[in-house]
Design an enzyme around this catalytic site. Sequence first.
Site, PDB file in Angstrom:
ATOM      1  CG  ASN A 152     -15.442   9.951  26.839  1.00  0.00           C
ATOM      2  OD1 ASN A 152     -14.518  10.530  26.250  1.00  0.00           O
ATOM      3  ND2 ASN A 152     -16.418  10.606  27.447  1.00  0.00           N
ATOM      4  CD  GLU A 153     -15.284  12.950  30.665  1.00  0.00           C
ATOM      5  OE1 GLU A 153     -16.486  12.754  30.876  1.00  0.00           O
ATOM      6  OE2 GLU A 153     -14.820  14.072  30.419  1.00  0.00           O
ATOM      7  CB  CYS A 163     -25.462  -6.072  39.148  1.00  0.00           C
ATOM      8  SG  CYS A 163     -23.880  -6.542  38.422  1.00  0.00           S
ATOM      9  CD  GLU A 312     -14.157  15.607  26.292  1.00  0.00           C
ATOM     10  OE1 GLU A 312     -14.982  16.207  27.011  1.00  0.00           O
ATOM     11  OE2 GLU A 312     -14.225  14.395  26.071  1.00  0.00           O
ATOM     12  CG  HIS A 363     -21.168  21.362  25.273  1.00  0.00           C
ATOM     13  ND1 HIS A 363     -19.964  21.782  24.736  1.00  0.00           N
ATOM     14  CD2 HIS A 363     -20.887  20.900  26.516  1.00  0.00           C
ATOM     15  CE1 HIS A 363     -19.009  21.582  25.636  1.00  0.00           C
ATOM     16  NE2 HIS A 363     -19.533  21.058  26.716  1.00  0.00           N
TER      17      HIS A 363
HETATM   18  C1  GAL Z   1     -17.292  15.385  28.710  1.00  0.00           C
HETATM   19  C2  GAL Z   1     -17.488  14.216  27.762  1.00  0.00           C
HETATM   20  C3  GAL Z   1     -17.860  14.685  26.375  1.00  0.00           C
HETATM   21  C4  GAL Z   1     -18.944  15.711  26.454  1.00  0.00           C
HETATM   22  C5  GAL Z   1     -18.498  16.841  27.337  1.00  0.00           C
HETATM   23  C6  GAL Z   1     -19.496  17.967  27.443  1.00  0.00           C
HETATM   24  O1  GAL Z   1     -17.347  14.995  30.036  1.00  0.00           O
HETATM   25  O2  GAL Z   1     -16.306  13.454  27.693  1.00  0.00           O
HETATM   26  O3  GAL Z   1     -18.263  13.581  25.603  1.00  0.00           O
HETATM   27  O4  GAL Z   1     -20.098  15.121  26.972  1.00  0.00           O
HETATM   28  O5  GAL Z   1     -18.284  16.344  28.624  1.00  0.00           O
HETATM   29  O6  GAL Z   1     -19.045  18.955  28.330  1.00  0.00           O
END
Ligand code: GAL
Length: 673
Positions: A152-153, A163, A312, A363
């Site tokens: 993810n991202e 390290c 998203e 959120h």
């Molecule tokens: C994104 C992330 C999600 C959630 C979202 C909230 O960056 O991929 O899992 O955290 O932000 O805005």
Amino acid sequence: MPETTPTGLTRLAFGGDYNPEQWPESVWQEDVRLMREAGVTMVSVGIFSWALLEPTHGVYDFGWLDRLLDLLHENGVRVDLGTSTVAPPVWFYREHPEALPVTPAGVRYEFGSRAAICHSNADYRAAAADITTRLAERYADHPALAMWHVHNEYGVPVSACYCDSCTAHFRRWLESTYGTVDSVNEAWGTAFWGQRYTDFEQINPPRATPTVGNPAQALDYKRFADATMRENFVMERDILHRLSPGIPVTTNFMTALSQCDSVDYWAWGREVDIVTNDHYLITDGRRTHVNLAMAADLTRSVAGGAPWLLLEHSTSGINWQARNPAKAPGQMARNSLGHVARGSDGAMFFQWRQSRRGAEKFHSAMVPHGGTDTRVWREVVELGASLDSLSTVRGTRTQGDVAVLWDWHSWWAQNLAWRPSEDHDPRERADAFYEALYDRHLTVDFAHPEADLSRYPLVVVPALYLMTEAAGRNVTAYVENGGTLVVSFFSGIVDEHDAVHEGAYPGPLRDVLGLTIEEFSPLLQGQLARITGPDGSELAGDVWTEFVVPRGAETVWTYADGLTAGHPAVTRNRLGEGTAWYVSTRLGAEGLDALLGWAVEDARIAPHVDLPRDVELVRRTGESGTYLFAINHTASDAKVPLEAHGTELLTGERAAGRIEVPAGAVRVVRLDG
Ligand code: GAL
């Protein structure tokens, strides 16, 4: 060959991150009923589920995920399945504490958040490969599977680790990049401050130093960290391609957020089967829809112009800025359809159901805490219907009118310490030029500085401090062949190692711009430079001025006062069939508009319809037709002229001559023919 669109999806993607592990299974039934009500076509599942899938080392529990995927399939919802490797379970860290990343100051992060990963760590790589393999083996043939969602991202929130494993890995990376330690010395300019190395084993990551460290070393470490994350993506992707052939693999990008400046998306775009992006409104007082359009244009460009997918965004407020306003009525649809207008084959959200616990409970989500008797839910249902009526848009392409040059490597280099002025922010210039083009209703493609630019009448370079000789030759040939180029200050200064180009500034741009720069003269905060135009008009620049010496270019605007008085502020150079403009100060919106006005004339770009700047007009074209998206961000109704008759898809009305777009509304006309 893997597909380049989600398998089995025939409509636009609509849905969100679905984290049902946060709820009893009884809620799942309500979830799928509501998904049907809203017209959800795809959800992202399992992104953070590793701890549930493998609760202790080597003990797997796929039962809940089997039931979930079956349930989604029975309800006609396609699945973007996460590999969960962004959130290793606590047992993994207890066995391998050295997989937690270390900061430049030597502090090791703890477990208890997410994405705390050292990407050089061999145990992490092995464990990630294992869970990915098991997921692929189990679900490759599941009928709900539409797409794989790796990690993810990448790069958020940890962009690099410092390290000992990374140190060893970095040394190997340097060896394969440079061959000999002397080449590293040469590239990094280690003669300066006595930093010479005689062995790769002496070289460390750019850890905390008492004062500024070697800039070329820091720049290479950015490249190394980016390449290391990409190695891990490619490792997972290849497992998925082998075990789950045909199903496309993605990882969600965050193209236009400065929080994610650690990833070279030009390189990543070549590795994924589908480019997907996350976008959140940055509420800093500026027009959020302009930043959104920029992110969408950049994402499409990273996808090489092909359709991409917004994986998203938010239905309303987010929770990680200092102040998180709710979205206004209608704003969510404008946002979602704004992404679709610029090439996204759908609009997905973080997240489906708003969490009650955990860090992201404030959120917004598709199903808010308040349930279905809420404005957000009603707008979600309405958006589902709108996207359904736009199904034929899928697969069509948005084409840019002009190009803006963009390079993450230049951005990395320029953001290093000890520059002539910390007030010059390359991102700010990119935003400002983008906004000026947006206000002219021009659709922007972003392009790598070495990309083929020949199809663009106008190319803008808002801030390209790092520029290779090849990039210089590219833009020079572009102008010689008839293109119009606009370059803003402090561009073309260093090469790929952050070494200043030989000769006078701006090395690879001297010929095309027809000038040299003897010295930079940044301004103090609040200080303005008055500049005088050809008709005697006056404007002001701030932040930056330069001692520009024309060597073939004509002076268009001149500094009227200050140290650079009498020197050119804006120049124009004719070269071959084309024209190159240069501006050596930071112009405000008015100045940029004037400059681009001239450049647009040189480029012979026909003026676009006379519309308020916040009525956004974008086209998608393909086999199914041409679609005109009109998004009215203003509080007044607007009339948009049409060049052909057509059908408005959200209302079903016929449209001829022009279309009414009510205040705050979106209209999408499929043109006849
Ligand atoms: C994104 C992330 C999600 C959630 C979202 C909230 O960056 O991929 O899992 O955290 O932000 O805005």
